[in-house]
Design a protein around this motif. Sequence first.
Motif, PDB file in Angstrom:
ATOM      1  N   CYS A  76     -15.233  -5.239 -26.338  1.00  0.00           N
ATOM      2  CA  CYS A  76     -15.781  -4.111 -26.733  1.00  0.00           C
ATOM      3  C   CYS A  76     -17.140  -4.155 -27.675  1.00  0.00           C
ATOM      4  N   TYR A  77     -17.547  -5.129 -28.229  1.00  0.00           N
ATOM      5  CA  TYR A  77     -18.694  -5.276 -29.056  1.00  0.00           C
ATOM      6  C   TYR A  77     -18.959  -6.776 -29.424  1.00  0.00           C
ATOM      7  N   PRO A  78     -20.384  -7.124 -29.692  1.00  0.00           N
ATOM      8  CA  PRO A  78     -20.545  -8.352 -29.901  1.00  0.00           C
ATOM      9  C   PRO A  78     -20.270  -8.904 -31.373  1.00  0.00           C
ATOM     10  N   TYR A  79     -18.862  -9.367 -31.300  1.00  0.00           N
ATOM     11  CA  TYR A  79     -18.226  -9.431 -32.877  1.00  0.00           C
ATOM     12  C   TYR A  79     -18.752 -10.902 -33.406  1.00  0.00           C
ATOM     13  N   GLY A  80     -18.554 -10.911 -34.757  1.00  0.00           N
ATOM     14  CA  GLY A  80     -18.673 -12.224 -35.305  1.00  0.00           C
ATOM     15  C   GLY A  80     -17.518 -12.892 -35.468  1.00  0.00           C
ATOM     16  N   ALA A  81     -17.721 -14.110 -36.048  1.00  0.00           N
ATOM     17  CA  ALA A  81     -16.618 -15.176 -36.230  1.00  0.00           C
ATOM     18  C   ALA A  81     -15.553 -14.508 -37.251  1.00  0.00           C
ATOM     19  N   HIS A  82     -16.222 -13.795 -37.985  1.00  0.00           N
ATOM     20  CA  HIS A  82     -15.298 -13.447 -39.484  1.00  0.00           C
ATOM     21  C   HIS A  82     -14.840 -12.067 -39.155  1.00  0.00           C
ATOM     22  N   ASP A  83     -15.080 -11.510 -38.093  1.00  0.00           N
ATOM     23  CA  ASP A  83     -14.688  -9.953 -37.979  1.00  0.00           C
ATOM     24  C   ASP A  83     -12.846 -10.216 -37.770  1.00  0.00           C
ATOM     25  N   ILE A  84     -12.570  -8.989 -38.329  1.00  0.00           N
ATOM     26  CA  ILE A  84     -10.834  -9.080 -38.352  1.00  0.00           C
ATOM     27  C   ILE A  84     -10.579  -7.503 -37.736  1.00  0.00           C
ATOM     28  N   ALA A  85      -9.348  -7.763 -37.085  1.00  0.00           N
ATOM     29  CA  ALA A  85      -8.851  -6.606 -36.210  1.00  0.00           C
ATOM     30  C   ALA A  85      -7.688  -6.268 -36.932  1.00  0.00           C
ATOM     31  N   VAL A  86      -7.455  -5.110 -37.133  1.00  0.00           N
ATOM     32  CA  VAL A  86      -6.228  -4.473 -37.757  1.00  0.00           C
ATOM     33  C   VAL A  86      -5.407  -3.632 -37.045  1.00  0.00           C
ATOM     34  N   ALA A 126     -10.465  -1.749 -35.521  1.00  0.00           N
ATOM     35  CA  ALA A 126      -8.798  -1.092 -35.157  1.00  0.00           C
ATOM     36  C   ALA A 126      -9.201  -0.540 -33.805  1.00  0.00           C
ATOM     37  N   ALA A 127      -8.078  -0.599 -33.126  1.00  0.00           N
ATOM     38  CA  ALA A 127      -8.005  -0.060 -31.471  1.00  0.00           C
ATOM     39  C   ALA A 127      -6.767   0.452 -31.126  1.00  0.00           C
ATOM     40  N   ARG A 158     -14.622   4.552 -39.260  1.00  0.00           N
ATOM     41  CA  ARG A 158     -15.357   5.318 -38.672  1.00  0.00           C
ATOM     42  C   ARG A 158     -14.996   5.139 -37.082  1.00  0.00           C
ATOM     43  N   ARG A 159     -14.822   6.545 -36.523  1.00  0.00           N
ATOM     44  CA  ARG A 159     -14.553   6.474 -34.925  1.00  0.00           C
ATOM     45  C   ARG A 159     -15.789   6.029 -34.173  1.00  0.00           C
ATOM     46  N   VAL A 160     -15.826   4.990 -33.321  1.00  0.00           N
ATOM     47  CA  VAL A 160     -16.932   4.415 -32.692  1.00  0.00           C
ATOM     48  C   VAL A 160     -17.023   4.829 -31.171  1.00  0.00           C
ATOM     49  N   ALA A 161     -15.783   4.631 -30.712  1.00  0.00           N
ATOM     50  CA  ALA A 161     -15.903   4.909 -29.084  1.00  0.00           C
ATOM     51  C   ALA A 161     -14.508   4.767 -28.516  1.00  0.00           C
ATOM     52  N   GLU A 162     -14.519   5.040 -27.305  1.00  0.00           N
ATOM     53  CA  GLU A 162     -13.250   4.743 -26.431  1.00  0.00           C
ATOM     54  C   GLU A 162     -13.723   3.773 -25.731  1.00  0.00           C
ATOM     55  N   LEU A 202     -11.980   2.896 -30.494  1.00  0.00           N
ATOM     56  CA  LEU A 202     -12.238   1.817 -31.350  1.00  0.00           C
ATOM     57  C   LEU A 202     -12.814   2.453 -32.832  1.00  0.00           C
ATOM     58  N   PHE A 203     -12.306   2.057 -33.916  1.00  0.00           N
ATOM     59  CA  PHE A 203     -12.617   2.382 -35.350  1.00  0.00           C
ATOM     60  C   PHE A 203     -13.156   1.011 -35.766  1.00  0.00           C
TER      61      PHE A 203
END
Length: 158
Positions: free
Chosen positions: A60-70, A105-106, A124-128, A138-139
């Motif tokens: 969904c987006y250009p993530y970084g190696a340290h980004d965390i999904a909850v 979060a998704a 923050r709500r970003v997109a579907e 996507l939050f």
Amino acid sequence: MTTSLDVPPLPEPAPGADWTLRPLADAGHGVRAYAAVPRDGGTPVELRLHRVQHHPVRACYPYGAHDIAVGLVLVEDAETMAVRLLSDLVPALFAADPHCRRVVAAPAEDDTATQSAFEAGGFRRVAEADLPNGSVVLFTAEPAWIADVPTALDDMPH
């Protein structure tokens, strides 16, 4: 794009003295799962943490190696507990991994209770988006050093 060798291990969450985190059975590669139990009683919330690279939201987006999904699994009447947990958890994750740019979060598109919990918990709500397992919303939550960076063209040096 990072490789799996470049992905740091997940930080151990420490959402504060108000919570007890009980690890759940092995949730799979790159996933930590907990039952988050409020110390003052109340409904537990199931919490899942992933590095974004190990989660379908990576598309969904250009993530970084340290980004965390909850991820949260709410039982009936647990929305208030989830909001409390997220309010304590997100700053703790950023403190535990200072290189983390985003906690994302998704929740499923039709899971309005979990979406409400993320919004009330500071996301923050970003997109579907459409993922292999269905449509999600996507939050994101970002630390101040990212969120306070101006992005308007008029604010850019020229």
